[in-house]
Write a protein that holds these residues in place. Structure first.
Motif, short mmCIF file in Angstrom:
data_model
loop_
_atom_site.label_atom_id
_atom_site.label_comp_id
_atom_site.label_asym_id
_atom_site.label_seq_id
_atom_site.Cartn_x
_atom_site.Cartn_y
_atom_site.Cartn_z
N ALA A 158 -9.15 4.23 5.38
CA ALA A 158 -9.33 2.84 5.82
C ALA A 158 -9.63 2.03 4.57
CB ALA A 158 -10.47 2.73 6.82
N VAL A 159 -9.06 0.82 4.46
CA VAL A 159 -9.21 0.02 3.25
C VAL A 159 -9.51 -1.43 3.61
CG1 VAL A 159 -6.71 -0.34 3.10
CG2 VAL A 159 -8.10 -0.64 1.09
N CYS A 160 -10.38 -2.07 2.80
CA CYS A 160 -10.67 -3.48 3.01
C CYS A 160 -11.19 -4.11 1.72
CB CYS A 160 -11.67 -3.69 4.14
SG CYS A 160 -13.35 -3.20 3.74
N GLU A 161 -11.02 -5.42 1.62
CA GLU A 161 -11.67 -6.17 0.54
C GLU A 161 -13.12 -6.34 0.96
OE1 GLU A 161 -11.10 -10.09 -2.28
OE2 GLU A 161 -10.11 -10.07 -0.33
N VAL A 217 -2.06 -2.39 -9.71
CA VAL A 217 -2.73 -3.68 -9.54
C VAL A 217 -2.72 -4.46 -10.85
CG1 VAL A 217 -4.97 -4.78 -9.09
CG2 VAL A 217 -4.18 -2.93 -7.64
N ASP A 218 -2.41 -5.76 -10.75
CA ASP A 218 -2.39 -6.64 -11.91
C ASP A 218 -3.81 -7.13 -12.18
OD1 ASP A 218 -1.73 -8.36 -13.95
OD2 ASP A 218 -0.91 -9.91 -12.62
N GLU A 264 -13.53 -6.86 -5.00
CA GLU A 264 -14.02 -5.50 -4.77
C GLU A 264 -13.35 -4.97 -3.52
OE1 GLU A 264 -18.29 -4.29 -5.12
OE2 GLU A 264 -17.99 -3.81 -3.00
N TRP A 265 -12.85 -3.75 -3.61
CA TRP A 265 -12.18 -3.11 -2.48
C TRP A 265 -12.86 -1.78 -2.19
CZ3 TRP A 265 -7.74 -4.69 0.28
CH2 TRP A 265 -7.29 -5.96 -0.08
N SER A 266 -12.98 -1.46 -0.90
CA SER A 266 -13.58 -0.20 -0.47
C SER A 266 -12.55 0.60 0.32
CB SER A 266 -14.80 -0.46 0.41
OG SER A 266 -15.82 -1.07 -0.34
N PHE A 267 -12.57 1.89 0.06
CA PHE A 267 -11.69 2.83 0.74
C PHE A 267 -12.58 3.88 1.39
CE2 PHE A 267 -9.60 1.02 -2.86
CZ PHE A 267 -8.30 0.80 -2.46
N VAL A 268 -12.44 4.06 2.69
CA VAL A 268 -13.18 5.11 3.40
C VAL A 268 -12.18 6.23 3.67
CG1 VAL A 268 -14.49 5.71 5.47
CG2 VAL A 268 -14.73 3.43 4.45
N LYS A 313 -4.69 -18.00 -3.70
CA LYS A 313 -3.33 -17.56 -3.41
C LYS A 313 -2.85 -16.59 -4.50
CE LYS A 313 1.32 -19.22 -2.51
NZ LYS A 313 2.18 -20.40 -2.36
N GLU A 314 -3.11 -16.92 -5.75
CA GLU A 314 -2.71 -16.03 -6.84
C GLU A 314 -3.48 -14.70 -6.75
OE1 GLU A 314 -2.88 -15.67 -11.70
OE2 GLU A 314 -3.17 -17.64 -10.79
N LYS A 315 -4.77 -14.79 -6.41
CA LYS A 315 -5.57 -13.57 -6.26
C LYS A 315 -4.97 -12.67 -5.19
CE LYS A 315 -10.15 -11.98 -4.91
NZ LYS A 315 -11.52 -12.37 -4.54
N ARG A 316 -4.61 -13.23 -4.05
CA ARG A 316 -4.01 -12.45 -2.96
C ARG A 316 -2.69 -11.83 -3.40
NH1 ARG A 316 -8.60 -12.88 -1.64
NH2 ARG A 316 -9.39 -14.25 -0.04
N GLN A 317 -1.91 -12.58 -4.17
CA GLN A 317 -0.63 -12.04 -4.65
C GLN A 317 -0.86 -10.86 -5.60
OE1 GLN A 317 1.16 -15.56 -6.32
NE2 GLN A 317 2.28 -16.00 -4.43
N ARG A 318 -1.86 -10.98 -6.47
CA ARG A 318 -2.13 -9.91 -7.43
C ARG A 318 -2.68 -8.66 -6.75
NH1 ARG A 318 -4.85 -12.89 -12.56
NH2 ARG A 318 -4.72 -10.82 -13.45
N MET A 319 -3.39 -8.84 -5.64
CA MET A 319 -4.00 -7.71 -4.94
C MET A 319 -3.17 -7.28 -3.72
SD MET A 319 -6.54 -7.24 -6.91
CE MET A 319 -7.39 -5.96 -6.04
N ARG A 320 -2.06 -7.92 -3.49
CA ARG A 320 -1.28 -7.66 -2.27
C ARG A 320 -0.85 -6.19 -2.18
NH1 ARG A 320 2.82 -10.50 -5.19
NH2 ARG A 320 4.35 -9.00 -5.94
N GLY A 321 -0.67 -5.78 -0.98
CA GLY A 321 -0.16 -4.45 -0.76
C GLY A 321 -1.22 -3.36 -0.66
N MET A 322 -2.49 -3.71 -0.89
CA MET A 322 -3.53 -2.67 -0.83
C MET A 322 -3.60 -2.08 0.58
SD MET A 322 -5.06 -2.32 -3.79
CE MET A 322 -6.79 -2.32 -4.06
N HIS A 323 -3.59 -2.94 1.59
CA HIS A 323 -3.64 -2.45 2.97
C HIS A 323 -2.41 -1.62 3.29
CE1 HIS A 323 -7.15 -4.55 4.48
NE2 HIS A 323 -6.79 -5.58 3.74
N GLU A 324 -1.24 -2.13 2.93
CA GLU A 324 0.00 -1.44 3.27
C GLU A 324 0.13 -0.11 2.54
OE1 GLU A 324 -0.05 -4.70 2.22
OE2 GLU A 324 0.12 -5.55 4.23
#
Length: 93
Positions: A39-42, A81-82, A53-57, A19-30
């Protein structure tokens, strides 16, 4: 059409839960998925607490535009990103 793949590997020191990880990485998609050229995804480390790890196409009509968008994404991520970026890789198709 030119395509680039930007991969960012993050260290999330002190992260104690998914949950903390998702909060720290939140907003990447948006933040980055709004652009129709991105296009972006974990893409890895889904269940690891202290890394992600996140990838951006990125798709554009010129290789310069792809490179520019990749640089822009990398700069913005570093500021928002935190966590710490451990590795950056770029691949152009």
């Amino acid at each position: 059409m030119h395509i680039g793949i930007l991969r960012l590997k993050f260290s999330l020191p002190g992260c104690r839960s998914l949950k903390e990880k998702r909060q720290r990485m939140r907003g990447m998609h948006e933040r980055y998925g709004r652009n129709p050229a991105v296009a972006v995804c974990e893409s890895a480390d889904h269940d690891r607490l202290e890394s992600s790890e996140w990838s951006f196409v990125v798709v554009a009509t010129s290789s310069q535009k792809v490179e520019s968008l990749c640089s822009e994404i990398e700069d913005k991520v570093q500021r928002t990103v935190d966590g710490r970026i451990l590795d950056v890789s770029r691949e152009f198709l």
